[in-house]
Write an enzyme that holds these catalytic residues in place. Sequence first.
Site, PDB file in Angstrom:
ATOM      1  N   ASN A 165       9.978   5.563  -1.041  1.00  0.00           N
ATOM      2  CA  ASN A 165      10.759   5.048  -2.158  1.00  0.00           C
ATOM      3  C   ASN A 165       9.875   4.824  -3.377  1.00  0.00           C
ATOM      4  O   ASN A 165      10.203   5.250  -4.495  1.00  0.00           O
ATOM      5  CB  ASN A 165      11.429   3.737  -1.732  1.00  0.00           C
ATOM      6  N   SER A 189       8.341  -3.454  -4.552  1.00  0.00           N
ATOM      7  CA  SER A 189       7.117  -2.694  -4.241  1.00  0.00           C
ATOM      8  C   SER A 189       6.076  -3.604  -3.573  1.00  0.00           C
ATOM      9  O   SER A 189       5.050  -3.913  -4.167  1.00  0.00           O
ATOM     10  CB  SER A 189       6.556  -2.035  -5.497  1.00  0.00           C
TER      11      SER A 189
END
Length: 284
Positions: A165, A189
């Site tokens: 991702n 993240s």
Amino acid sequence: MSSLLLRPPTLQPAGENLGFRYSFSRRWRSAGACAAKPLCIRPIQAKTVADRFGGPNGAPIEKNGECECSVPERSTLLLSNVGNSTNIAWHDCPVGKPERQKLLKQKGCVIWITGLSGSGKSTLACGLSRELHMRGYLTYVLDGDNIRHGLNKDLSFKAEDRAENIRRIGEVAKLFADAGVICIASLISPYRIDRDACRAMIPDSAFIEVFMDIPLEICEARDAKGLYKLARSGKIKGFTGVDDPYEAPFKSEILIAPTNGICPSPDSMVKQVISYLDENEFLE
């Protein structure tokens, strides 16, 4: 649907002018019909057949009346293998990042906003985009949830999918920066190695990491999406900050954190980022 097909130049004896002579024919075909064999046609003015189709020492290179694309004199592109992609070549265009930046009067960059869910990433991203837009700068926000509605909808929240991702979003952000756009990426993240990999993609120190250093208890108290409650009840597994780790940056370009227990306002966060952009000449 009609299609205008170009035939290759009609060959003439060596020594006669060739110029731009072409023969045209119009053929009709229904949708779904097999396309005609593509022909290589380059309308390059030449004096003779030998000039246009000549190989080494003027030897003809046409084959079966069609243009032979493997002309020895043409410069050969360097082919390479990248990942699972083989025999690919990079094509440069005359209009590059410097020209696009000059047109936009700004420097393309990636503002990577990272932090826990509920830390204010999306609030900062949207506020920053709005303020820069009002000042005449072109931005685009890559929101983690929004990207998972399309490009990354095939990915889960497992560690390996989270890495993919981030990689995909990093590649997209890189393209925006190369286009001269101020790209604002807003996503958790959580893993340092993935963020560092994205930093390595972006040249010229154009990767600006913004760490939303907001304590977990404040983020959980906000819980705008109700995700912490679901994670605490066991209905969501692998939730960052609850049963999956968040690895804080060692040295981010911008740190946003509470002062004396008070979180900064959205306006103050935006001003902090814009001040960095101004000081580092990303805005003209």
